[in-house]
Each structure stands twice: as C-alpha cells, then as structure tokens.
Scaffold this active site. Structure first.
Site, short mmCIF file in Angstrom:
data_model
loop_
_atom_site.label_atom_id
_atom_site.label_comp_id
_atom_site.label_asym_id
_atom_site.label_seq_id
_atom_site.Cartn_x
_atom_site.Cartn_y
_atom_site.Cartn_z
N HIS A 26 12.66 2.09 5.98
CA HIS A 26 11.25 0.62 7.06
C HIS A 26 12.07 0.54 8.07
O HIS A 26 12.95 -0.42 7.09
CB HIS A 26 10.53 0.80 5.89
CG HIS A 26 9.87 1.08 5.51
ND1 HIS A 26 10.23 2.29 4.08
CD2 HIS A 26 8.62 1.45 5.14
CE1 HIS A 26 8.93 2.39 3.62
NE2 HIS A 26 8.03 2.23 3.73
N HIS A 261 7.89 1.08 11.59
CA HIS A 261 7.37 0.49 10.63
C HIS A 261 7.81 1.39 9.13
O HIS A 261 8.80 1.11 8.69
CB HIS A 261 6.14 0.46 10.10
CG HIS A 261 5.10 0.17 8.51
ND1 HIS A 261 5.02 -1.46 8.24
CD2 HIS A 261 5.21 0.73 7.73
CE1 HIS A 261 5.63 -2.17 7.49
NE2 HIS A 261 5.36 -0.37 6.52
N GLU A 412 -5.44 -12.94 -13.77
CA GLU A 412 -5.55 -12.18 -14.53
C GLU A 412 -3.81 -11.51 -14.11
O GLU A 412 -2.89 -10.84 -14.94
CB GLU A 412 -6.15 -11.15 -14.87
CG GLU A 412 -6.61 -11.28 -16.43
CD GLU A 412 -8.47 -11.77 -15.61
OE1 GLU A 412 -9.49 -11.92 -16.16
OE2 GLU A 412 -8.06 -11.95 -14.27
N HIS A 474 -17.37 -4.71 -20.76
CA HIS A 474 -16.11 -5.50 -21.44
C HIS A 474 -16.17 -4.64 -22.82
O HIS A 474 -15.01 -6.00 -23.84
CB HIS A 474 -16.80 -7.00 -22.13
CG HIS A 474 -17.12 -7.42 -21.09
ND1 HIS A 474 -17.63 -7.65 -19.72
CD2 HIS A 474 -16.48 -8.96 -21.25
CE1 HIS A 474 -17.64 -9.53 -18.92
NE2 HIS A 474 -17.51 -9.75 -19.90
#
Length: 665
Positions: A26, A261, A412, A474
């Site tokens: 890159h 890129h 999280e 869950h």
C-alpha cells in the site's frame, strides 16, 4: 544538510522501492503521511532505537497498519535494528517486515495492527495504563512514569465502530497524554469516501470530550509542529489532529485516487513519482546526509540516561516502590506467588462447594486480589452478573485513577482492544468480563491478543443453554469451539471451584497467550479429587473417574456437563460396564501434552467414546473418532427454564446412556 521535505521523501522512496520489489503493498498512505511522520518522529517522539523496550518511551501505534512501510522506513532511518536488507525483504516469508506490523516480530513495533480501528483502541489502552501507573508510582519531584501515546489513523479506522467505543471512553476519562493524528485523505479502496463517510469528525470527537485541532495541512511541517505542540500543552483531554493529506503524495497520475491505495505504483509511475519529488537516488539508496538527519540514537540514549538517573534517585527515595515498579514492568508475578496460589487451590478443594463456576471465579479473584496489585478488573456493564468485582475493587473515574477497576460500559470490542493496549504497555494484568455470547463482539481483539502472544484474561459467563429464560440470543452454542479454534488462545471451561482456581493459576503464569474462562450461570457439583488429579488439571485434560482395567467406554466432558458425565458413568457401571470419565477443561493444553500422556488418558484401544458438552457438537470429532458419539448442540437454544432446556436438548443421564449403548459392542 537535508531539508525536512527531503527527509520525508526518504520515507516515500523506501516505501515505493519496497512495494515495487515485493509487487505488493500500500504505497499511498506512506507517501501521504511521510511529512506527519517526520514531524512526529524527528521532533517530538521520545524513544531510544538502541532499546525499544525502555519503559518510559513514548508509544507509537500505526492504527492504519496497511501503511506499514511508513513505519518500517522510519524505524530503519532512526536507527532501530532493521536493516536495508530487511526493507528489501518486505512482505517476504520470514522477514522482519511483514505486510502489516506485527508485535514481537519487528523491533520498535508496539502492537500488531491491520484490522482497522483496533490500533487507536489499543493506543487508548496504552495511554490509560500510563495514567494509572503514573498515579500509583509517581511522587512529588519524581515522575518516573511520564510519556505520551501517539497514533496515526485513517478514514477506515474512523469508520470502524471500535473507534467510537474506545475514543468515547478516552474522552470521558480525559486521557490527556493520548495524541491521535488523523490522516484525512478522503480515499479508501472503493474510491472517494464522500458517498459513504460524510460525518463531521471534528464535531464527533469534540462530543466525546476530545481536544480537536482541525484542518492542519498534513504536508506543512510548520503547521504540524504547531499542532503537535498545542496537543502536548493540553493535559486534560486527548487530542485529535486532523491532517488533510494527499494519498500518494508525489505520484503525478495516481495521487488522490484509489489507484494508489493498495497496489504498487508500477515501474513507470514509480519513476515519475521520484522525479516529481526530486528524488534522484537509485532504488534503496539513502545518502549519509539523510541518515544523519534521521538518526535518533544519540538523542535516544541521552533521554534514557536521564530517565535512568531519575529512576536511581527515585529508588533511593522510594526503594519499595522502585522494586515493585520494576517487577510489574517485567511481567513477573510477586514473591510468594507459588505459595499463595497453592493455598487458594487447597482451600477450594477443602471447602468442596457446589456453586456456579462464575461464583467460583469470583471467589478465586477475591483470594488472589490482595497479592496481585497489578490486576486491573473491569466489565462491559455486567459487573454484578459476571462477578469481576472484588472487595478490593475501586472504580477508576475521570477524577481518580488510583483505582483498579474499569467500567467499560457496553463496549465489548473496545474493552478487549484497550486491555490489549494495557498489557502491551506493561505494569498491569487486565481482566474483564462479559457474557460468553457477547465474545463475538470482541472476537477480533481476542484474535490479535493470541497473534501477539500476550497475557490478557477474559471472564465469559452464562456459557450455555443453562442461561435459561433469556433464550437463544443469549445462549452460546458455537462460541466455545470458535474460541478453542483460535491458535495460541487458552479456553478454560472448568467444572468446579478447584478447576477454576487452577485455570487462573495457569492463565496468570502464562505470559505468552490470552486466556478465556467459560463459566456457568447455574450451580455445578463439586468433584472430589486426589492430589495427583489436582496436579493433572494443568495438563488440560485428565482422568477424573477411572475403572479397574481397560475401560469399555470413555466419557469426555467439560464444565457444566462433567457432573452429568459422572452420573452417567455411575449408571453405566451399574449395568456392568467399565467406564472412565475424562474432564477436559482446556483442550489446547491437553493437545500440547506428550503423546504418551494423551494416550494414557485416551487410549487408542478404547474406541467407544462419548463427548458431552452443551456447545456445538462438531468440535469433538478429533477426540471421539469415527466410532464415537457426541452429546452436544446442533441447533440454537430456546427460551425456557434451564432445567427444562437440559432435558429438551438431551443433557440427561437417560440420553447419555442411550447414546453410549448405541456405540458399545
């Protein structure tokens, strides 16, 4: 004397040459951020190339890790142990210059980056660790912990949700020594980002509580110097410097386009770019003048020597704190650790409590916290449920960093990457909790921890259909095997208090990998053991219940299903069968044992084997073989009381016996 633009062009030239040679990479970002790197690394960053592990160095994180050649070029030019031959071997097997920066692989690389957004989150963790340790160890007139964390990040990092999670928390906590330079070039792989990323980034970060310096010309060294100086003056807020840059700066035909890129410039464009930059040297040729301008060895040695003198004075004034700081930064556990953990395990065994393993985990933490001041707890807004708070826990706040517990909020992924950053910084052992189901949010940060080989501890509770009424959203099914399949990650699923304590012993003593604890919501029966069996838990799998002679059948179980295996073995024994029960709390450790030990636990001569686990069944094929069977989950769970679900999905003695009879001769 080389000009600052010429010094920056050395980065561009090395990036062009290495990427052209490897025919992969890159080039756009290194070419676009070269002036930013020159301003930071030559004039601001405090580091010592001769000692990349100097504890009071400034930290640098390349969050947009695809720009790795920028970092490799700077490390080489400033004097790190990264030769020109290493640069020439960019992206080649076994080289010190892999496609994306890898921690522990290249001197001077502070963290593995590449998955966008994680670098900035990891940098937040490093800055947070600096603040916590400075609060703990610095005394009036003695600032032995006093450094900044800098990070480069790009548009892709800004788009990733983890940047929101981590930067929001950084702003709330007021991490004033965190400085981020945003390479705002407006281009990603798909082209101009105007059609999919039009938010006001400055307003976003101001809303987080950051100090924002907008519209800096990322190619103007004077503007960059002023911005960095202003950022260092702001001590109550983290700083975002928005650098407007041209991706592929210097490339006549590909600048400001996606073409530069993620692909080499090509021979003709590489030649044209160098000409436009006024770079006339042959490929990989760097003049003595350029090397002299970049070399940081003298300044680095002086900075470290000054700190060493300061630390010597500190050690004279505060010898106990100096010794404790040195121990913590080394990662070593405290003196008396072996006796402490042995006592914790022995107490768990003597109490013989039948409790949920999440409660067993909390009791273990409660016992360990007094002797491990470096433990830094936390949770993703589930402290009470997951049991990560101890009687010694004190929550860190924007006004008080003397605590040892972080309320991460419902973040999280950010939490897990921040924990990685704190571990990489050194001096702390972070642990934090959430429901196992939500480990999916954090999975890529867990993977990077495993890839880097660092000690972070994840408490993952409510680990099966035993969750009950909350239902399949869950109730984990595929999460346990998914984590087990991650190389260099230890997934512990303990069946009782003793296995839980041993799991913590192993996790804390192993500095080479992350560990996850898969823990139950429901109560689990205590398992009596001999001293030999307790010692064998550390092997990951062991014989918990044996029979006389060779077994007719072996039942293998983990966690909440070990009790079911023991009850089923008793029923099979009454039917005249010879039954062995193997508890396997950590399959990766069992797999790492010598073949002779594995054979002693699971002899090839016994082909009748049943694995029992309330998780995805397919994982257990390598243990039970083609002649064995698995009592496990093949669907998602359901909403009902846990006991009802256990029966519905076949986690009963009757069903285990039925399965066992189907494979017995």
């Amino acid at each position: 004397m080389a000009t600052r633009r010429e010094l920056a062009n050395a980065i561009r030239a090395l990036a062009i040459d290495a990427i052209e040679t490897s025919k992969s990479g890159h080039p756009g970002a290194p070419m676009g951020m070269a002036d930013m790197a020159e301003a930071l690394w030559r004039h601001v960053l405090r580091h010592n190339p001769a000692n990349p592990h100097w504890v009071n160095r400034d930290r640098f994180v390349l969050s947009n890790g695809h720009a790795s050649m920028l970092l490799y070029a700077v490390l080489h030019l400033t004097g790190y142990d990264l030769s020109l031959e290493d640069i020439k071997a960019f992206r080649q097997l076994g080289s010190k210059t892999p496609g994306h920066p890898e921690y522990g692989h290249t001197p001077g690389v502070e963290t593995t980056t590449g998955p966008l957004g994680q670098g900035i989150a990891t940098a937040v963790g490093m800055a947070l660790a600096e603040k916590i340790l400075a609060t703990r160890f610095n005394h009036e007139g003695h600032s032995i912990v006093d450094h900044h964390t800098y990070t480069f990040l790009g548009d892709g990092c800004m788009m990733e949700g983890i940047s929101h999670e981590a930067c929001s928390l950084a702003g709330t906590l007021g991490l004033g020594k965190l400085i981020a330079l945003y390479d705002a070039n407006g281009i990603s792989i798909d082209g101009s980002i105007d059609g999919w990323f039009a938010e006001d980034v400055a307003a976003r970060f101001e809303a987080y509580g950051w100090h924002v310096i907008p519209a800096v010309d990322g190619h103007d060294c004077v503007q960059l110097d002023l911005a960095l100086a202003a950022a260092k003056l702001e001590t109550a807020k983290p700083t975002l410097i928005i650098c407007r840059t041209h991706i592929g700066f210097g490339s006549p035909n590909k600048v400001d386009s996606a073409k530069v890129h993620g692909s080499p410039l090509g021979e003709d464009e590489a030649r044209a770019a160098k000409a436009a930059l006024g770079w006339n040297a042959a490929p990989f040729e760097i003049s003595a003048d350029i090397y002299k301008g970049w070399n940081a060895n003298i300044a680095g040695a002086q900075a470290e020597a000054a700190w060493n003198a300061e630390f010597a004075a500190y050690a004279k004034a505060y010898p106990e704190d100096a010794a404790e700081f040195t121990r913590r930064m080394s990662g070593a556990l405290p003196q008396g650790w072996a006796e402490t953990i042995a006592s914790v395990i022995a107490e768990a065994n003597s109490k013989a409590e039948s409790i949920a393993s999440r409660i067993a985990n909390k009791k273990t933490l409660e016992a360990l916290a007094p002797c491990l001041p470096e433990l830094l707890g936390g949770s993703a807004d589930l402290s009470g449920s997951v049991g990560t708070v101890t009687s010694l826990s004190r929550t860190i706040t924007p006004d008080d960093f003397s605590g040892n517990y972080i309320s991460y909020g419902v973040r999280e992924f950010g939490m897990s990457a921040i924990m990685n950053g704190m571990t990489l910084h050194g001096g702390l052992i972070p642990y934090a909790g959430t429901f196992l189901m939500f480990s999916d949010y954090a999975k890529n940060a867990l993977r990077l921890a495993a890839l880097m080989g660092i000690r972070v501890l994840h408490v993952l509770t409510h680990d099966s259909i035993g969750v009950g009424e909350d239902g399949p959203t869950h109730q984990p099914v595929e999460q346990v095997p998914g984590l087990r399949l991650t190389p260099n990650l230890a997934l512990w699923r303990p069946c009782d208090t003793v296995e839980t304590a041993v799991a913590w012993k192993c996790a804390l003593e192993d500095t080479t990998r992350p560990s996850c604890f898969s823990l139950s919501r429901q109560n689990l029966p205590f398992m009596p053991r001999t001293e030999a069996q307790i010692a064998a838990i550390e092997k990951g799998g062991y014989i918990l219940r044996n029979c006389a002679g060779q077994p007719d059948i072996i039942l293998i179980a983990t966690g909440s299903e070990v009790g079911l295996a023991i009850a089923s073995a008793a029923a099979l024994t009454e039917q005249g069968r010879k039954v062995r029960v193997v508890s396997m709390p950590c399959t990766s450790l069992f797999d790492a044992q010598p073949a002779s030990y594995r054979e002693s636990v699971l002899p090839k001569s016994c082909r009748a084997r049943v694995a029992i686990e309330a998780a995805a069944a397919d994982y257990w094929g390598k243990y039970v073989g083609l002649d064995g069977a698995v009592v496990g989950m093949t669907t998602f769970g359901a909403s009902a009381p846990g006991a009802v679900l256990q029966k519905h999905f076949g986690f009963t003695v009757e069903h285990v016996l039925e399965v066992a009879q189907s494979i017995l001769p």
